[in-house]
Each structure stands twice: as C-alpha cells, then as structure tokens.
Design an enzyme around this catalytic site. Structure first.
Site, PDB file in Angstrom:
ATOM      1  CD  GLN A   1      50.502  43.004  50.152  1.00 31.23           C
ATOM      2  OE1 GLN A   1      51.317  43.458  49.355  1.00 31.23           O
ATOM      3  NE2 GLN A   1      49.312  42.566  49.771  1.00 31.23           N
TER       4      GLN A   1
ATOM      5  CG  HIS B   1      48.307  48.913  45.915  1.00 32.86           C
ATOM      6  ND1 HIS B   1      46.938  48.751  45.806  1.00 32.86           N
ATOM      7  CD2 HIS B   1      48.722  47.885  46.695  1.00 32.86           C
ATOM      8  CE1 HIS B   1      46.565  47.690  46.502  1.00 32.86           C
ATOM      9  NE2 HIS B   1      47.627  47.136  47.042  1.00 32.86           N
ATOM     10  CD  GLU B   2      52.233  46.414  46.234  1.00 37.42           C
ATOM     11  OE1 GLU B   2      52.282  46.023  47.428  1.00 37.42           O
ATOM     12  OE2 GLU B   2      51.347  46.027  45.455  1.00 37.42           O
TER      13      GLU B   2
ATOM     14  N   GLY C   1      52.252  43.115  42.422  1.00 36.58           N
ATOM     15  CA  GLY C   1      53.044  43.830  43.414  1.00 36.58           C
ATOM     16  C   GLY C   1      52.841  43.184  44.768  1.00 36.58           C
TER      17      GLY C   1
ATOM     18  CB  CYS D   1      44.944  44.567  47.938  1.00 41.68           C
ATOM     19  SG  CYS D   1      46.284  44.392  49.114  1.00 41.68           S
ATOM     20  CG  LEU D   2      48.132  39.487  45.959  1.00 37.21           C
ATOM     21  CD1 LEU D   2      49.551  38.933  45.884  1.00 37.21           C
ATOM     22  CD2 LEU D   2      47.180  38.657  45.121  1.00 37.21           C
TER      23      LEU D   2
ATOM     24  CG  HIS E   1      50.519  47.168  51.150  1.00 34.29           C
ATOM     25  ND1 HIS E   1      49.496  46.685  51.926  1.00 34.29           N
ATOM     26  CD2 HIS E   1      50.206  46.832  49.875  1.00 34.29           C
ATOM     27  CE1 HIS E   1      48.591  46.078  51.154  1.00 34.29           C
ATOM     28  NE2 HIS E   1      48.997  46.164  49.902  1.00 34.29           N
TER      29      HIS E   1
HETATM   30 NI    NI Z   1      48.038  45.437  48.218  1.00 28.03          NI
END
Ligand code: NI
Length: 188
Positions: free
Chosen positions: A50, A136-137, A45, A94-95, A140
């Site tokens: 991000q 989760h996204e 995701g 998370c990236l 963000h």
């Molecule tokens: Ni993330």
C-alpha cells in the site's frame, strides 16, 4: 516519514509480494514510516504494497478501537496462516479504497506463523479485531482487496465509486499516489 498511499487501481496492489530475507536498516525505517503513515490516515492496519513496496510485511495497531486499548502494535513479516476457525461478518474499509465500506465474511480466528520486527519466528493465536485486520492485510500481500470478497450485490453497489477511484478521482484526508501522480487532497 509519511508515505503516500497507493490507490485501488495501482498495479502494486495486485502483485504477490515477495518474502523478506531479514530486517536491515532500510526495513526498520520502512516499518517506522508505515506506522506513521497508518496513524496519519487513521488506519488500524497497513501492508507494505500500500506504500509501494511489494514485500511481505504489514503493521497493525488496533489500540484506538474501543475494547482493544491494551493491544500492542504489531509488525508481521512473512506471515503463514496455519489454521482458521469459525467465521463472522464485519464491515471493512481500506486506506487504498477511500470512501468505500462493505461487509466481508472471514474466519473468526486464526493461528499465524510469522516473523516479528527482529525477524524472530513466532506463532500466535488471534481473534476478534486483530484476526480481522491480519487477514485483510495478508490479503494485500497476495494482491487481494476486500472489495474482491464482497457479495456480488454489494459489489455492484460500489461499482461507481471504484470506477471513480480507477480514473484518479480520489478524496482522501491523507497523501495518496494515483496514476503515478502524487495528489494530496483534503475533504472540505
Ligand atoms: Ni487495506
């Protein structure tokens, strides 16, 4: 185009992202780049903040996860959670927070109103991994990171790692942008 991922202490990750008014050529291109960047980083995701765009847009593709091979990739624009049901705990990463994992409790399933890649309105019910990644996204888009949702005890355990990320020490196998400097590092 592979876009560098913004890391933990970056302001763009803490802003409330703004809704899209439609999908134009620039957004189509951004969505393509987000899928490319997510897959390059082995993510499932990715939210627009991000990659430095404070927009209510996210992509996900969980088809690399076992038991989810048949799930289609999704583009989600301007999401609104209409209802949530149940709750479960899952380990998240998370990236934007490379090298850190932790258990997060979230609702197990949700009903979501959103617009798809054609800006068509949709309402869907999601559960399992898809519900998890969506939440989760969506976090963000509201300036929230999964580490904010950890139990205090778990949060203390990763404090050093978070401080290292804040000071610009990033070890990631994909391009990142940290402290306004693009750094590309590969773990040996
Ligand atoms: Ni993330």
């Amino acid at each position: 185009m592979i876009l560098p991922i913004n890391i933990y202490s970056d302001d763009v990750l803490r802003r409330k992202a703004r809704p899209l008014k439609g999908v134009d050529g620039a957004i189509v291109e951004l969505v393509e780049s987000m899928f490319e960047s997510m897959r390059n980083a082995a993510g499932i995701g990715l939210a627009a903040p991000q990659v430095g765009h404070s927009l209510r847009l996210l992509v996900l593709d969980v088809s690399c996860v076992s038991n989810y091979e048949d799930e289609k990739p999704m583009v989600v624009i301007n999401p609104h959670i209409l209802a949530v049901r149940g709750s479960n705990e899952m380990e998240e990463g998370c990236l934007s927070v490379p090298g850190v994992q932790g258990d997060v409790v979230r609702p197990a399933s949700l009903t979501l109103k959103y617009r798809d890649e054609h800006f068509e309105e949709r309402i869907g019910d999601f559960s399992g991994m898809v519900a998890r990644v969506l939440q989760h996204e969506i976090d963000h888009l509201n300036g929230t990171l999964f580490v904010d949702r950890l139990e205090k005890r778990d949060r203390r355990k990763i404090q050093k790692e978070l401080e290292a990320l804040s000071s610009g020490v990033v070890n990631a196998a994909y391009p990142v942008v940290t402290r306004d400097v693009v750094m590309i590092s590969k773990p040996s």
